[in-house]
Write a protein that holds these residues in place. Sequence first.
Motif, mmCIF file in Angstrom:
data_model
loop_
_atom_site.group_PDB
_atom_site.id
_atom_site.type_symbol
_atom_site.label_atom_id
_atom_site.label_comp_id
_atom_site.label_asym_id
_atom_site.label_seq_id
_atom_site.Cartn_x
_atom_site.Cartn_y
_atom_site.Cartn_z
ATOM 1 N N ARG A 216 17.155 -6.300 -11.517
ATOM 2 C CA ARG A 216 17.064 -7.561 -10.771
ATOM 3 C C ARG A 216 16.814 -8.695 -11.759
ATOM 4 N NH1 ARG A 216 19.012 -4.796 -7.576
ATOM 5 N NH2 ARG A 216 18.406 -4.338 -5.426
ATOM 6 N N ARG A 217 17.648 -8.723 -12.805
ATOM 7 C CA ARG A 217 17.417 -9.656 -13.914
ATOM 8 C C ARG A 217 17.390 -11.105 -13.453
ATOM 9 N NH1 ARG A 217 20.730 -12.170 -17.835
ATOM 10 N NH2 ARG A 217 19.716 -12.394 -19.870
ATOM 11 N N HIS A 218 18.264 -11.473 -12.517
ATOM 12 C CA HIS A 218 18.297 -12.863 -12.068
ATOM 13 C C HIS A 218 16.998 -13.240 -11.357
ATOM 14 C CE1 HIS A 218 19.718 -10.369 -8.770
ATOM 15 N NE2 HIS A 218 19.480 -11.362 -7.917
ATOM 16 N N LEU A 219 16.393 -12.275 -10.660
ATOM 17 C CA LEU A 219 15.122 -12.556 -10.005
ATOM 18 C C LEU A 219 13.998 -12.688 -11.029
ATOM 19 C CD1 LEU A 219 15.316 -10.133 -6.942
ATOM 20 C CD2 LEU A 219 15.965 -12.550 -7.073
ATOM 21 N N VAL A 220 14.055 -11.843 -12.065
ATOM 22 C CA VAL A 220 13.064 -11.928 -13.137
ATOM 23 C C VAL A 220 13.124 -13.292 -13.817
ATOM 24 C CG1 VAL A 220 12.396 -11.008 -15.388
ATOM 25 C CG2 VAL A 220 13.039 -9.450 -13.550
ATOM 26 N N LEU A 221 14.337 -13.737 -14.132
ATOM 27 C CA LEU A 221 14.488 -15.031 -14.807
ATOM 28 C C LEU A 221 14.076 -16.176 -13.891
ATOM 29 C CD1 LEU A 221 17.899 -14.447 -16.632
ATOM 30 C CD2 LEU A 221 15.605 -14.435 -17.623
ATOM 31 N N GLY A 222 14.418 -16.075 -12.621
ATOM 32 C CA GLY A 222 14.006 -17.115 -11.676
ATOM 33 C C GLY A 222 12.499 -17.203 -11.580
ATOM 34 N N LEU A 223 11.841 -16.044 -11.509
ATOM 35 C CA LEU A 223 10.380 -16.025 -11.457
ATOM 36 C C LEU A 223 9.780 -16.563 -12.747
ATOM 37 C CD1 LEU A 223 7.781 -15.203 -9.986
ATOM 38 C CD2 LEU A 223 8.038 -12.928 -10.978
ATOM 39 N N ALA A 224 10.347 -16.148 -13.899
ATOM 40 C CA ALA A 224 9.838 -16.626 -15.187
ATOM 41 C C ALA A 224 9.953 -18.143 -15.294
ATOM 42 C CB ALA A 224 10.606 -15.956 -16.326
ATOM 43 N N GLY A 225 11.092 -18.700 -14.834
ATOM 44 C CA GLY A 225 11.253 -20.151 -14.872
ATOM 45 C C GLY A 225 10.211 -20.855 -14.024
ATOM 46 N N GLY A 226 9.923 -20.321 -12.848
ATOM 47 C CA GLY A 226 8.905 -20.920 -11.994
ATOM 48 C C GLY A 226 7.518 -20.821 -12.594
ATOM 49 N N LEU A 227 7.220 -19.672 -13.196
ATOM 50 C CA LEU A 227 5.918 -19.508 -13.845
ATOM 51 C C LEU A 227 5.747 -20.503 -14.990
ATOM 52 C CD1 LEU A 227 5.726 -15.600 -14.004
ATOM 53 C CD2 LEU A 227 4.317 -17.090 -12.583
ATOM 54 N N MET A 228 6.803 -20.666 -15.789
ATOM 55 C CA MET A 228 6.720 -21.587 -16.920
ATOM 56 C C MET A 228 6.592 -23.024 -16.448
ATOM 57 S SD MET A 228 9.535 -19.652 -19.312
ATOM 58 C CE MET A 228 9.480 -20.763 -20.710
ATOM 59 N N LEU A 229 7.344 -23.387 -15.413
ATOM 60 C CA LEU A 229 7.236 -24.735 -14.855
ATOM 61 C C LEU A 229 5.823 -24.996 -14.348
ATOM 62 C CD1 LEU A 229 8.499 -27.394 -13.906
ATOM 63 C CD2 LEU A 229 9.186 -26.213 -11.803
ATOM 64 N N GLY A 230 5.259 -24.002 -13.638
ATOM 65 C CA GLY A 230 3.903 -24.159 -13.130
ATOM 66 C C GLY A 230 2.874 -24.273 -14.235
ATOM 67 N N VAL A 231 3.011 -23.447 -15.271
ATOM 68 C CA VAL A 231 2.067 -23.499 -16.389
ATOM 69 C C VAL A 231 2.096 -24.869 -17.060
ATOM 70 C CG1 VAL A 231 1.635 -22.603 -18.720
ATOM 71 C CG2 VAL A 231 2.031 -21.021 -16.828
ATOM 72 N N VAL A 232 3.308 -25.410 -17.267
ATOM 73 C CA VAL A 232 3.434 -26.705 -17.941
ATOM 74 C C VAL A 232 2.865 -27.833 -17.074
ATOM 75 C CG1 VAL A 232 5.062 -28.437 -18.790
ATOM 76 C CG2 VAL A 232 5.409 -26.030 -19.333
ATOM 77 N N GLY A 233 3.359 -27.933 -15.836
ATOM 78 C CA GLY A 233 2.996 -29.077 -15.003
ATOM 79 C C GLY A 233 1.599 -29.024 -14.425
ATOM 80 N N LEU A 234 1.094 -27.832 -14.157
ATOM 81 C CA LEU A 234 -0.176 -27.708 -13.445
ATOM 82 C C LEU A 234 -1.335 -27.264 -14.327
ATOM 83 C CD1 LEU A 234 1.228 -25.920 -10.257
ATOM 84 C CD2 LEU A 234 0.978 -28.369 -10.677
#
Length: 242
Positions: free
Chosen positions: A26-44
């Motif tokens: 489920r690589r696309h789901l992994v990458l989607g989740l990773a992108g959200g985690l990184m966005l959250g870490v940066v902005g929040l």
Amino acid sequence: MAVFVALGAFLMTLAGGWTAQRVTDRRHLVLGLAGGLMLGVVGLDLLPEALQAAGDEVFGVPAALLLFVAGFLLAHLVERLLAARRAPHGADEHGHRSPEVGLTAAAAMVGHSSMDGVAIGAAFQVGGGMGVAVAMAVIAHDFADGFNTYTLTSLYGNARRRAVAMLVADALAPVAGAASTLLFTIPEGALGAYLGLFGGVLLYLAAAEILPEAHHEHPARSTLLCTVAGAAFIWLVVGIAE
């Protein structure tokens, strides 16, 4: 005590990397989740801390935000230079990513995890209650760090053993960082500058690399939901830590 507590971050980082390895189908789901985690870490997480620690302004703009933009541009420049170096050798820029970019990004994650350990050690110097609170926040978001470290390394074409090696280094980094506080402390302004710069690098990787790759072959609603879930998870972690 700080080093002992940092072992929790070590285990949580490994758990994040292990999760990233196990869901390769489920690589696309992994990458989607990773992108959200990184966005959250940066902005929040990173940017608010950077602005608080490095409050000085340069020509009316907070220094942390200037370094944030500099980090974004630095990541873009490094990737373009590596792509240009590969082009004369017949490499397809879009089909063959530069392993060096993945290793550099993972190394930045390791550096960030070291600073997490320093934060734990410094908090315990203030008091036991403060140390426990900071440690809980670090341990909670180190799952995302381990997940992202493995994903970044493997995304750019590095072999699995390299991705695992960077994951282990990222897991050991908080322990080493906590131990280092027995010898020295980092000035608050320097810490804020580092967080701003690292936040820019991380945002570039999320927005320009990971999320486009996640939606390239699977523009599914589930991928978008994973991205939103990743950002929401970091929001939850930050809220609990506060």
